[in-house]
Design an enzyme around this catalytic site. Sequence first.
Site, PDB file in Angstrom:
ATOM      1  N   VAL A  26      49.112  23.981  67.355  1.00  0.00           N
ATOM      2  CA  VAL A  26      49.634  25.361  67.071  1.00  0.00           C
ATOM      3  C   VAL A  26      50.987  25.817  67.855  1.00  0.00           C
ATOM      4  CG1 VAL A  26      49.385  27.803  66.596  1.00  0.00           C
ATOM      5  CG2 VAL A  26      47.487  26.042  66.151  1.00  0.00           C
ATOM      6  N   ASP A 139      34.947  25.501  61.386  1.00  0.00           N
ATOM      7  CA  ASP A 139      35.232  25.628  62.627  1.00  0.00           C
ATOM      8  C   ASP A 139      35.077  27.088  63.274  1.00  0.00           C
ATOM      9  OD1 ASP A 139      35.950  24.309  65.219  1.00  0.00           O
ATOM     10  OD2 ASP A 139      38.312  24.367  64.818  1.00  0.00           O
TER      11      ASP A 139
END
Length: 484
Positions: A26, A139
Amino acid sequence: MPGDLYLLAGRYRLIERLGQGGAGTVWRAIDEILDRQVAVKQVRVPEGLTPRERAEFADRAIHEARSAGRLRDPAIVVVHDVVLEGDQPWIIMDIVSGRSLDKVIREQGPLPPAFVAAVGLRVLSALEVAHTHGMLHHDVKPANILLEADGSAMLTDFGIAVPVGGGHKFAGAGSPGYMAPERLNEQPSGPASDLWSLGASLYTAVEGRAPFERELSAAVVAAVLLHEPPFPARAGRELGGLLVAMLAKDPAVRPTASQVRQVLTGLAGGAPVPRSATGKRRWLLPAVLAAVVALGAGGWYAAGALRGGPETGRFVTAPDPCELLGDADAARLMKGRPDPDSGRSRPGECQWIIRDQGQNRRLVVRVWAEKPNGDLSGPQVAERRFTSEKSTRGAAEGAVSRDARGKVGDVDGVGESAIVQNAFRFYLNSNETGTSDSILLFRTSNLLGEVIWRREDVPASAPEDKAPAEAVARLVSQALSRSN
């Protein structure tokens, strides 16, 4: 990998890397068209795919990211765009300033049950929206739960969400300790799988440690599949019973989302929850008992811990581990002068570090007090947790990939019972050297303690060195006997 000023799709300027995990990397970026900050996720593409498989993976990633972009809930981080450059998928999302739940746990230790229940309600809301749209998150874990300054929570990383019953293109995503047993077994998963992960995350938040915490990832997988976690003592009877039920191995016996919501609402201080025979108390105990039937003899712990029990044990709270071992004794046993940054590393833990050119060494001492649950006294809870840990660590014996773990051996003269196990992990870039650990677990009344003696840059042929861990544990045990 893109550099700091990489311009994605002629629009998103990557500024800095924010984090990296199994599902991807990210980045913080600037949307140069709208002049605003965004988060850009570079989806991890599995290695070893053929060109055709890579193209299929990218197409699937784009499709699922677009589906996730349709999800709207205050607890869901919004997905704005999805970009494909070559065969590399990128997902553009809102950037959120909150701190991740796992960081909060590391800094503050176990969190209050009512607060954990409130966080659970927010995450549950996000999951229910996703499940209504036929999507699974896949997740859910503390690292993907962000806490805002006002205490509200958001669930991130919907970019790897997959359709219910939609195959295993993202099977590599997720963390073993937070993946439901059916996912680890590559069996069909559904909403109950996400709820299992939510239960594991809330367990970690209220206990300060993951339900299947182990040193090696292979041992974590084995624990998820084969073992029952200790009853979450700090959660209390009601939240603890809910978490045990959510972590059942069989998806069919786990509580539904509405049942989870009902209990969490009452615990978080929301609207009153009915306590009639048709309410939460009716489903909670049968759910736990069903888990006992599904799990076999291992289920005795959860059911037994739901009954009432008195004796605390010798330790109402755990002593400060930094006061149980003197710096002089640590230096003598480690054969060197510890660094200035040695000391309290997190609640209930103290460490001493020696860095030199020959070999870096680290000594960690942890202690925690178990509380009574139901008919079980504090010492009984501690004894059963110790027994469970001994069994689980013994089951992890052997070599897996670059990790090797030795036999579990009993240690005399430390508390009421103690075990030690040696482990070795090769470095990723070497087949000759790695880290060597001696891990000792002991119990005294309702107190459990752990001593970890770690050596770095150790040749694989070097002999095991458990003597310092045993010597430290004896000194700590003696200090405990004087402190109470």
